[in-house]
Design a protein around this motif. Sequence first.
Motif, PDB file in Angstrom:
ATOM      1  N   ALA A 180      31.921  71.520  39.451  1.00 43.25           N
ATOM      2  CA  ALA A 180      32.874  70.670  40.060  1.00 43.25           C
ATOM      3  C   ALA A 180      34.273  71.012  39.606  1.00 43.25           C
ATOM      4  O   ALA A 180      34.517  71.059  38.351  1.00 43.25           O
ATOM      5  CB  ALA A 180      32.492  69.142  39.976  1.00 43.25           C
ATOM      6  N   VAL A 181      35.196  71.044  40.542  1.00 42.39           N
ATOM      7  CA  VAL A 181      36.537  71.439  39.973  1.00 42.39           C
ATOM      8  C   VAL A 181      37.379  70.586  41.098  1.00 42.39           C
ATOM      9  O   VAL A 181      37.239  70.096  41.972  1.00 42.39           O
ATOM     10  CB  VAL A 181      36.858  72.944  40.249  1.00 42.39           C
ATOM     11  N   PRO A 182      38.716  70.505  40.325  1.00 36.55           N
ATOM     12  CA  PRO A 182      39.684  69.877  41.264  1.00 36.55           C
ATOM     13  C   PRO A 182      40.099  70.623  42.581  1.00 36.55           C
ATOM     14  O   PRO A 182      40.082  71.950  42.498  1.00 36.55           O
ATOM     15  CB  PRO A 182      41.131  69.888  40.253  1.00 36.55           C
ATOM     16  N   SER A 183      40.251  69.870  43.499  1.00 35.90           N
ATOM     17  CA  SER A 183      40.569  70.489  44.760  1.00 35.90           C
ATOM     18  C   SER A 183      41.672  71.373  44.770  1.00 35.90           C
ATOM     19  O   SER A 183      42.111  72.243  45.676  1.00 35.90           O
ATOM     20  CB  SER A 183      40.299  69.673  45.802  1.00 35.90           C
TER      21      SER A 183
ATOM     22  N   LEU B  83      33.390  63.068  37.058  1.00 33.46           N
ATOM     23  CA  LEU B  83      33.937  63.369  38.323  1.00 33.46           C
ATOM     24  C   LEU B  83      35.543  62.811  38.680  1.00 33.46           C
ATOM     25  O   LEU B  83      36.141  63.430  39.496  1.00 33.46           O
ATOM     26  CB  LEU B  83      33.066  63.018  39.553  1.00 33.46           C
TER      27      LEU B  83
ATOM     28  N   VAL C  38      37.717  64.917  37.082  1.00 37.04           N
ATOM     29  CA  VAL C  38      37.911  66.131  37.586  1.00 37.04           C
ATOM     30  C   VAL C  38      38.646  66.127  39.027  1.00 37.04           C
ATOM     31  O   VAL C  38      39.697  66.797  39.268  1.00 37.04           O
ATOM     32  CB  VAL C  38      36.536  66.856  38.386  1.00 37.04           C
ATOM     33  N   SER C  39      38.539  64.809  39.700  1.00 39.60           N
ATOM     34  CA  SER C  39      39.402  64.527  40.634  1.00 39.60           C
ATOM     35  C   SER C  39      40.872  64.197  40.317  1.00 39.60           C
ATOM     36  O   SER C  39      41.832  64.686  41.195  1.00 39.60           O
ATOM     37  CB  SER C  39      38.906  63.256  41.382  1.00 39.60           C
TER      38      SER C  39
ATOM     39  N   ALA D   6      37.446  71.011  34.710  1.00 38.41           N
ATOM     40  CA  ALA D   6      36.283  71.422  35.779  1.00 38.41           C
ATOM     41  C   ALA D   6      35.145  70.547  34.927  1.00 38.41           C
ATOM     42  O   ALA D   6      35.376  70.243  33.884  1.00 38.41           O
ATOM     43  CB  ALA D   6      35.960  72.622  35.738  1.00 38.41           C
TER      44      ALA D   6
ATOM     45  N   ARG E 111      38.584  64.569  46.225  1.00 31.27           N
ATOM     46  CA  ARG E 111      39.554  65.358  45.546  1.00 31.27           C
ATOM     47  C   ARG E 111      38.828  66.484  44.542  1.00 31.27           C
ATOM     48  O   ARG E 111      39.472  66.799  43.567  1.00 31.27           O
ATOM     49  CB  ARG E 111      40.525  64.535  44.695  1.00 31.27           C
ATOM     50  N   ALA E 112      37.649  66.580  44.728  1.00 29.94           N
ATOM     51  CA  ALA E 112      36.961  67.450  43.958  1.00 29.94           C
ATOM     52  C   ALA E 112      36.158  68.404  44.973  1.00 29.94           C
ATOM     53  O   ALA E 112      35.850  68.033  46.177  1.00 29.94           O
ATOM     54  CB  ALA E 112      35.956  66.868  42.875  1.00 29.94           C
ATOM     55  N   ARG E 113      35.861  69.756  44.362  1.00 30.29           N
ATOM     56  CA  ARG E 113      35.109  70.436  45.312  1.00 30.29           C
ATOM     57  C   ARG E 113      33.880  71.191  44.356  1.00 30.29           C
ATOM     58  O   ARG E 113      34.034  71.211  43.349  1.00 30.29           O
ATOM     59  CB  ARG E 113      35.729  71.739  45.642  1.00 30.29           C
TER      60      ARG E 113
END
Length: 293
Positions: free
Chosen positions: A170-173, A232, A235-236, A241, A255-257
């Motif tokens: 999971a990473v910030p968008s 998360l 992360v958002s 990550a 706001r996360a991918r």
Amino acid sequence: MELRHLRYFLAVAEQESVRLAAKRVNVTQPAISRQIQYLEEELGFALFDRSPRGLKLTTAGRFYLGEARRVLATLQSAGLAGRRIAEGLMGHLRIGLVENAGWDGLVPELFARFQTAAPDVRLELVPLNTPEQLERLRDGTLDGGLVYLFDEPPNDFEHVALLEHGVALAVPSTWDLPVGEPVAARDLADRPFVTFPRGVYPEYYDRLLAACRQAGLTPQVVQEVSTEAAILSLVSAGIGAAIVNAANRGRPPARARFHDLADVAIRLPLSFVWRRDDGDPALRRFLDVIASR
């Protein structure tokens, strides 16, 4: 006093005749007359006025009739409820779960099928991580748990395997990673990470770190929080990550991918666990639903 005394009294009071009452309850007239007399002697007052024209309830008898009906109705209701509890169709079932495992797929399907099969069982779901669930199962404050098991559970538990999840990145968008493309762990060496403290689930933590190191990544941890929901959230917020349970894809933060990891794979086997000595009928009914999945 015995229940049959109340039933005989009820029959005589409603029929206003010992003869008709005797037919109704399939007892001889002398026997039912004798039992009514015993009941009156025990109560210390007359239930009936007796005359050549038949029996009539006394004032006290009319009151007692109402109370006797109420008692017998309560006993009948208690018997029906007890039977439903014994069959696992009524009661209270406390099930622990790792929260993200219940967002999609088999787990919510099992809950829905159980509520259809036993709508009068109150199903209480308790979100907890795996070690917390095992502890609560052992002290009897949970009836069952949906947990991730890497090895066999302790001997005092039974378990049935349900499904298997994996992990995802999971990473910030806002990060400049190719959308939808798998990511190699070694390419994240200079990126900040958010994770959970080792004490939350030591076995999973050690497996995760070992898999990352084997892939050439030692995560640069900037913050630790105890739940994946909190992870998360960070992360958002762009803090870093995280490698999380892939089940989180069922409820992705705005706001996360999520990305697949090209070189880190961890099996997360989800099982239902319960105490070996727990004979709760509602639990057995839930196990029947699992067995028929």
